[in-house]
Design an enzyme around this catalytic site. Sequence first.
Site, PDB file in Angstrom:
ATOM      1  N   LYS A 271       3.996  -6.935   4.239  1.00  0.00           N
ATOM      2  CA  LYS A 271       3.431  -5.798   3.624  1.00  0.00           C
ATOM      3  C   LYS A 271       3.406  -4.720   5.099  1.00  0.00           C
ATOM      4  O   LYS A 271       2.954  -5.393   6.017  1.00  0.00           O
ATOM      5  CB  LYS A 271       2.482  -5.522   2.685  1.00  0.00           C
TER       6      LYS A 271
ATOM      7  N   THR B  53       1.742  -8.380  12.091  1.00  0.00           N
ATOM      8  CA  THR B  53       2.097  -7.062  11.305  1.00  0.00           C
ATOM      9  C   THR B  53       1.233  -6.898   9.959  1.00  0.00           C
ATOM     10  O   THR B  53       1.949  -7.386   9.096  1.00  0.00           O
ATOM     11  CB  THR B  53       3.418  -6.457  11.336  1.00  0.00           C
TER      12      THR B  53
ATOM     13  N   GLU C 251       6.453   4.724   7.195  1.00  0.00           N
ATOM     14  CA  GLU C 251       6.062   6.138   6.414  1.00  0.00           C
ATOM     15  C   GLU C 251       6.855   7.100   6.786  1.00  0.00           C
ATOM     16  O   GLU C 251       6.980   7.608   7.981  1.00  0.00           O
ATOM     17  CB  GLU C 251       4.511   6.276   6.860  1.00  0.00           C
TER      18      GLU C 251
ATOM     19  N   THR D 212       0.844  -1.107   0.063  1.00  0.00           N
ATOM     20  CA  THR D 212       0.101   0.081  -0.005  1.00  0.00           C
ATOM     21  C   THR D 212       1.126   1.251  -0.053  1.00  0.00           C
ATOM     22  O   THR D 212       1.499   1.638  -1.092  1.00  0.00           O
ATOM     23  CB  THR D 212      -1.092   0.147   1.244  1.00  0.00           C
TER      24      THR D 212
ATOM     25  N   THR E 234      -9.715   9.598   3.232  1.00  0.00           N
ATOM     26  CA  THR E 234     -10.572   8.582   2.950  1.00  0.00           C
ATOM     27  C   THR E 234     -11.387   8.957   1.828  1.00  0.00           C
ATOM     28  O   THR E 234     -11.817   9.781   1.502  1.00  0.00           O
ATOM     29  CB  THR E 234     -11.219   8.460   4.115  1.00  0.00           C
TER      30      THR E 234
ATOM     31  N   ASN F   1       0.245  11.092   6.124  1.00  0.00           N
ATOM     32  CA  ASN F   1      -0.836  10.952   6.757  1.00  0.00           C
ATOM     33  C   ASN F   1      -1.704  12.111   7.005  1.00  0.00           C
ATOM     34  O   ASN F   1      -3.068  11.871   7.338  1.00  0.00           O
ATOM     35  CB  ASN F   1      -0.700  10.291   8.299  1.00  0.00           C
TER      36      ASN F   1
END
Lengths: 405, 405
Positions: free
Chosen positions: B180, B191, B277, B154, B405, B400
Site C-alpha cells: 500500500k 515503502t 496522490e 489508505t 488530522t 493533502n
Amino acid sequence: MMEQQSALTRVPGFRAVGVTCGLKTSGQPDLALIWAEHPCTAAAVFTTNAFKAAPVLYDRALLERTSTLRAVVINAGNANAVTGDQGLRDAEQMARWAESACGLPPDSAFVMSTGVIGHQMPMDNVEQGIRAAGKALFTDAGAQGEQAVQAIMTTDLVPKESFRQVDIDGQTISIGAMAKGSGMIHPHMGTMLAVIVTDAAFAADALKIALQQTVSRTFNRVTVDGDTSTNDTVVILASGTAGNISIGKGSPRFDAFVTAVTEVCTDLAKAIARDGEGATKLVEITVTGAATDIEAEQAAKTVATSPLVKTALFGNDPNWGRILAAIGRGGVQINLAGVLLKLGDFQLVASGEPLPFDAAAVSRWLAERAEVRVGVDLGVGQAQATVWTCDFSYKYVEINAEYHT
Amino acid sequence: MMEQQSALTRVPGFRAVGVTCGLKTSGQPDLALIWAEHPCTAAAVFTTNAFKAAPVLYDRALLERTSTLRAVVINAGNANAVTGDQGLRDAEQMARWAESACGLPPDSAFVMSTGVIGHQMPMDNVEQGIRAAGKALFTDAGAQGEQAVQAIMTTDLVPKESFRQVDIDGQTISIGAMAKGSGMIHPHMGTMLAVIVTDAAFAADALKIALQQTVSRTFNRVTVDGDTSTNDTVVILASGTAGNISIGKGSPRFDAFVTAVTEVCTDLAKAIARDGEGATKLVEITVTGAATDIEAEQAAKTVATSPLVKTALFGNDPNWGRILAAIGRGGVQINLAGVLLKLGDFQLVASGEPLPFDAAAVSRWLAERAEVRVGVDLGVGQAQATVWTCDFSYKYVEINAEYHT
C-alpha cells in the site's frame, strides 16, 4: 521624495533604470541597468547548479580579472542558460553594450539574466534595450530607479527591495538592495537575482566574506519549491563614498556592516518566500536545540521542502505529525524524548509526545494568518537556524503546469 | 478460480483476510491478517525516519529475537506513530492478539500500521477486528484473501498486488506480494507497507540479503512527494514448502530468486507511483552514463522530487530545462558537453545543447500518455538507475490540504 525612490537609488551615488525591450511577452519592463558614480569594490556569490547560465560563467571569470565594478545589467524573460558558446558570447556582448552605454571601459559591468532556459537571447532587443537604458540613466528616471526592480520580475507578484542605514565610525552608511524570485527557489549561493549597493568603503576580501556570511543566513535559507536555479546570483557593490575607514575583516565595523546587510537581505529573503509561486502564507521555520548549525539548517530545510507540510499549511491543518515526520527523515541528531513543537504560540508536542489541543481553534488561527511560525526543538544541543518558505497551493500547480516553454 | 485469488494466497500454504473494525471512517476493511501454514524464515526492512512508529520498533526487536514467523497483522486508519510508551504496549498487544487468534505461540506475529500520526490506537476496535479476522482465516475468505489488500489501503485508489513463479532446482517457486502507499512516499528502506510471501526454502541470512537487494532497486526507487514515512516496512516470509534446496548466498538459485522477487516488487513500486496522490501519469526516470550507481540514483531522484518537473509533466509541457536544472543541482558528476535528454523517444538535448523539436507535438504526445519515460545520460561513466514517480496535480494539493488530522 526619498520614500518614492528605489532602495538602490537611495544610496548616494547610484542610479538605476528599467526599460521595455520586448523580452517579456507581457510588455512590462524587462531590462535594468544600474550605474555607480564611483568605482565600487564588488563581490558576488553564484548558483552551485552544475548547469550554470552563461552570465554566471561570464561574471565568475570577470571577478577573477577585477574586483572593481561600475555597472550591472539585468534582463528578465530569457535566462541565457543551456545556450552553449553562443550564450557565452551573448553574455559578454551584453557587458560590452552596458559599458558603452554608460561610458565605461571593458570589465566594468556585471551581467545577470532570468527567464526561460534553453533559448538563445534575442540580441537585437537586448541591444536596443541597453541603449535606451543608458540614455534614461542620466534623467530623473535614473535618479528614482523605480522601474529597475519592475524590470527584473518574472512570476513575482510584488517588487522586492530593502534599505537600511547604519552608523560606522560616525559615518552614516546606506545599504540598498533589490531581488527577484518566486519559483525555482532553493538557493545554494544566492537566490535567483539580487543586487546590493552601499556607499561603504570596503577591502575586497572583506566584502566577499561579508557577502558570503550574509547570504548563508538569508538567501540560502529561503525555499519555495526545492529547485535550485541555473542563474542564482547575488552581487554587492561598495562605492566607498560614505567616508568611513575601509572595512576590513574581523573588525567591529565589519560586524556592524554584516548585521545591517543581513537585515536587508532577510527582508528580501522573506519577501521572496511570501511571494513564492501560489503562496498564501509566509512560513518561518526555526529549529533550535540542534547539535550543530548545519544540522539545524538541514532539519529546518527538510520541513520547508516537505510538500505534505506545505499543503497542510495551505489547508490550515495543524498537522504536526507531518512536521515531525519531515524532521525525522532529515538525517539529524534528535533526542526523541526531548522534542518540542510549536505552531505560532500553540505548543503541540512536548517531551516527544503530543499534547492535547483544540485542533479546530488552531485551524481557525492558521486561516487568519499571512505569516506562520513553526518552531521545533530537537533537544540535543544549542544550535539553531531559521528558514523561510511558503505554503503549497492549487495556484502553484496552475502556475507551473500552465507556464509552457 | 486462481485468477480471483489474491497474490498472497496464490502461494501454497498462505491464507489472508481483511475485516472491518471501525478504524477507517469510510467503513471499508481496515485490518488484515496473514497466516502461514508452516513456520517461515522471515526478514524485513524498515523506515530510516528517526520517528519510527511503534510497530516498527516492535518488529525490529522481534526480528532480533527470532527469524521465524507465522503471521502478519496490519491495520490502516491509525499509524501508531509518535504515541509514546502506550503505543509500544499497543503494538505488542496487537501481536499477542494475532498469535492467539491464529493459535500460535508468542513471537510468531509481525505487526504493521498505517494511517494518521499521533493518535493512540482504538484498541477495543483492534481486538474485535483481530478476533473476527482469526475466525475468517479458516473459511473460504481466508483462502481467497481478496479483502486483505483492501484492508491496508489508505489514500490508495487501487489495490496493489503482484505474483510470479520461478523455477529453481526444478521446483516451481511462487512469490506473492501486496503493498500500500500513495502519499508520504519517498522510502528509504521499504515503502509504507509491503508483504511478500513465498514457498521457497531460504537460509535466514540469505533471505535478509535478498530482501535488501530487492528493496534497494524497487521500493527505495519510488517517490511521490519526497516525504519518508514513519511506518515504512517491507517483510518477506519464506515457508520452504516448495521443496527446493535451501537458498544460500551467492548461488545461482539466489540470483534467480532475487530476479523474480525484484520483478514482483518493481510491479508494486510502479503501482505505488502510478497511484501517487493526485497522479495522472506514471513517470519512469532513467539516468545513464553516471560515474557510480549511487550518483545515477541520486540524479534520478532529484528529477523525481522536483515540483517544477512534476507540475510541467502534469501540464504536458516538454520542459527539458527544468529536468536539466534538477539534474544540475543533484550534486553528481556531469560531463556538460556530453549530456543527452530524451522524453519518450523524443531526443531534446544532445551534447549538452538543445535540439530543435516540435514542442506542440511533444505536448500532444504527453497529453495522451499514462506512462512517461524520461531518460538523461550524464556522459561520464557506465552506471545507471531507474526511479519511478508521478506528476504533481491540483488533486495532490486537494488531497493533502483537505485531509485533516
